[in-house]
Scaffold this active site. Structure first.
Site, PDB file in Angstrom:
ATOM      1  N   SER A  86      78.726   2.445  47.992  1.00 22.20           N
ATOM      2  CA  SER A  86      79.033   2.969  49.546  1.00 22.20           C
ATOM      3  C   SER A  86      77.658   2.570  50.347  1.00 22.20           C
ATOM      4  O   SER A  86      77.592   3.039  51.386  1.00 22.20           O
ATOM      5  CB  SER A  86      78.853   4.524  49.426  1.00 22.20           C
ATOM      6  OG  SER A  86      77.758   5.018  48.794  1.00 22.20           O
ATOM      7  N   THR A 188      76.154   7.750  51.922  1.00 21.89           N
ATOM      8  CA  THR A 188      74.976   7.193  52.508  1.00 21.89           C
ATOM      9  C   THR A 188      73.936   7.448  51.942  1.00 21.89           C
ATOM     10  O   THR A 188      73.785   8.813  51.716  1.00 21.89           O
ATOM     11  CB  THR A 188      75.325   7.404  54.152  1.00 21.89           C
ATOM     12  OG1 THR A 188      76.321   6.764  54.606  1.00 21.89           O
ATOM     13  CG2 THR A 188      73.889   7.231  54.830  1.00 21.89           C
ATOM     14  N   THR A 206      73.959   2.258  55.017  1.00 26.19           N
ATOM     15  CA  THR A 206      75.522   2.597  54.392  1.00 26.19           C
ATOM     16  C   THR A 206      76.219   1.422  54.627  1.00 26.19           C
ATOM     17  O   THR A 206      76.025   0.447  55.451  1.00 26.19           O
ATOM     18  CB  THR A 206      75.926   3.789  55.106  1.00 26.19           C
ATOM     19  OG1 THR A 206      77.221   4.162  54.522  1.00 26.19           O
ATOM     20  CG2 THR A 206      76.121   3.654  56.637  1.00 26.19           C
ATOM     21  N   ARG A 216      83.843  -0.654  63.584  1.00 23.03           N
ATOM     22  CA  ARG A 216      83.659   0.653  63.512  1.00 23.03           C
ATOM     23  C   ARG A 216      82.127   0.979  63.295  1.00 23.03           C
ATOM     24  O   ARG A 216      81.576   0.616  62.509  1.00 23.03           O
ATOM     25  CB  ARG A 216      84.622   1.780  62.761  1.00 23.03           C
ATOM     26  CG  ARG A 216      84.219   3.190  62.700  1.00 23.03           C
ATOM     27  CD  ARG A 216      83.233   3.610  61.374  1.00 23.03           C
ATOM     28  NE  ARG A 216      82.972   5.055  61.357  1.00 23.03           N
ATOM     29  CZ  ARG A 216      82.192   5.405  60.528  1.00 23.03           C
ATOM     30  NH1 ARG A 216      81.422   4.830  59.828  1.00 23.03           N
ATOM     31  NH2 ARG A 216      82.119   6.896  60.394  1.00 23.03           N
ATOM     32  N   GLY A 218      79.183   3.904  62.435  1.00 20.23           N
ATOM     33  CA  GLY A 218      78.978   5.408  62.242  1.00 20.23           C
ATOM     34  C   GLY A 218      77.661   5.895  62.810  1.00 20.23           C
ATOM     35  O   GLY A 218      77.035   5.123  63.436  1.00 20.23           O
ATOM     36  N   THR A 239      74.503  12.900  56.292  1.00 23.95           N
ATOM     37  CA  THR A 239      75.520  11.805  55.612  1.00 23.95           C
ATOM     38  C   THR A 239      76.906  12.585  55.859  1.00 23.95           C
ATOM     39  O   THR A 239      77.051  13.628  56.420  1.00 23.95           O
ATOM     40  CB  THR A 239      75.146  11.890  54.099  1.00 23.95           C
ATOM     41  OG1 THR A 239      76.120  11.016  53.315  1.00 23.95           O
ATOM     42  CG2 THR A 239      75.095  13.382  53.366  1.00 23.95           C
ATOM     43  N   GLY A 240      77.884  11.825  55.561  1.00 25.30           N
ATOM     44  CA  GLY A 240      79.371  12.488  55.760  1.00 25.30           C
ATOM     45  C   GLY A 240      79.947  11.727  56.812  1.00 25.30           C
ATOM     46  O   GLY A 240      79.747  10.563  57.187  1.00 25.30           O
TER      47      GLY A 240
HETATM   48  C1  SD4 Z   1      79.406   6.959  58.041  1.00 22.98           C
HETATM   49  N1  SD4 Z   1      77.896   8.793  57.756  1.00 22.98           N
HETATM   50  O1  SD4 Z   1      79.352   5.735  58.210  1.00 22.98           O
HETATM   51  C2  SD4 Z   1      78.542   7.666  57.091  1.00 22.98           C
HETATM   52  C3  SD4 Z   1      79.213   7.673  55.871  1.00 22.98           C
HETATM   53  C4  SD4 Z   1      78.812   8.731  54.790  1.00 22.98           C
HETATM   54  O2  SD4 Z   1      79.019  10.200  53.031  1.00 22.98           O
HETATM   55  O3  SD4 Z   1      77.505   9.205  55.011  1.00 22.98           O
HETATM   56  N2  SD4 Z   1      79.693   9.111  54.118  1.00 22.98           N
HETATM   57  O4  SD4 Z   1      79.903   7.696  58.877  1.00 22.98           O
END
Ligand code: SD4
Length: 332
Positions: A86, A188, A206, A216, A218, A239-240
């Site tokens: 990731s 991330t 990430t 895209r 993030g 994160t997320g």
């Molecule tokens: C994103 N925040 O690209 C990142 C992905 C991530 O746990 O952190 N996932 O949206």
């Protein structure tokens, strides 16, 4: 060592008691007493791979190195690891089968650098740092970021490993973009450090959400969303699901809440409640997303909060080297 939520609360209560004696690490839930001494150095980072990353950061912090150097060195560990799917090399691709990286870095002086949709360069964080230090800009995107990286001596590499290619080919059969909270390992690494000199820095890197649309971006490379540092107050990273973090300008919000007096965990919790509120307003199902914040203040107190269970973060100080489950909002 993994600490579950129950142990975490126990540790936190103990920590709260010990803070009064001026002798503890101030883990988790903030103490009501005034801290006598600042905990430093200290480094925290998101998810389990944060443990190894913290060790690399610690090598620098324990030698009185800069937090900036520590966070860069720390997040480079999962960036270089093909098994961490990731971040960086080995990261999952977008729906066109292309690995695109997002990263940013911020130091104690308010210097910032970021790259978005960077292809074929493993250490996106170091390119972000080069943007910060070697250009008049703060963010470079796509082909421009890649060309800049080549001028700085970064080498072109294929970042798509065989396992990621296989998963992508499998995904193409249905082509359904339904990221599942905590499950697709679209994690991330966000890292925050306070060095011996009392200065804060942060880094975030990430490959973004697996099978995202090509192009895209993030939250992770966006200063104020995926990361924010104010050397007078504290630092935060996220994160997320990046779209939800951007919607509330998440990391900047956490730092501003700390400026208003919230302890790190309280600030993270309040930011998560903003995410929840906007999900509810838009009639979206909270179970479909994860957002987690970690925060570190100028006293070396740290905290975390997330939408639902499953998010953890790693902490390293002179006396602690552990993974903690973050407290969460959604109980069912
Ligand atoms: C994103 N925040 O690209 C990142 C992905 C991530 O746990 O952190 N996932 O949206």
């Amino acid at each position: 060592m993994k600490t579950n939520r129950k142990d975490f609360i126990k540790t936190s209560l103990l920590a709260g008691t010990m803070i009064g004696l001026g002798a503890c690490e101030g883990i988790g839930i903030p103490s009501k007493t005034n801290r006598q001494t600042t905990i430093k150095p200290i480094v925290i980072s998101t998810w389990k791979f944060g443990l190894k990353a913290n060790n690399a950061a610690w090598e620098i912090l324990q030698k009185n190195g800069r937090a900036l150097d520590a966070v860069e060195a720390g997040v480079k560990v999962p960036e270089a690891d093909a098994n961490e799917r990731s971040v960086g090399f080995g990261g999952r691709p977008d729906r066109d089968g292309i690995v695109t990286l997002d990263a940013c870095i911020m130091d104690d002086m308010g210097n910032i650098g970021s790259v978005v949709c960077l292809e074929n360069i493993k250490h996106a964080i170091s390119v972000a740092r080069a943007v910060m230090e070697k250009t008049p800009h703060v963010m470079l995107a796509g082909e421009g970021a890649y060309q800049f990286a080549l001028t700085q001596g970064f080498k072109k590499e294929n970042l798509l490993v065989a396992d990621s290619k296989r998963e992508w080919e499998e995904w193409l059969k249905k082509s359904e973009y339904k990221p599942i909270a905590n499950i697709e390992n679209h994690d991330t690494i966000g890292m925050l450090a306070l060095d011996e000199a009392g200065n804060l820095s942060g880094a975030c890197t990430t490959s973004g959400m697996a099978f995202k649309m090509h192009g895209r971006v993030g939250d992770s490379p966006i200063i104020g969303a995926g990361l924010y540092v104010d050397n007078e107050i504290g630092a935060a990273t996220a994160t997320g699901h990046g779209e939800e973090v951007i919607r509330i300008a998440g990391s900047s919000l956490v730092v501003e809440l700390m400026r208003q007096g919230r302890k790190p965990e309280e600030a993270c919790k309040e930011a998560v409640l903003r995410v929840v509120k906007l999900m509810e307003r838009r009639k979206k199902n909270l179970k479909d997303i994860q957002v987690g914040f970690i925060a570190l203040n100028k006293d070396g107190e740290h905290g975390s909060f997330c939408v639902q269970s499953g998010f953890n973060y790693a902490l390293k100080t002179k006396t602690t080297d552990a993974l903690f489950d973050a407290p969460y909002y959604l109980k069912v």
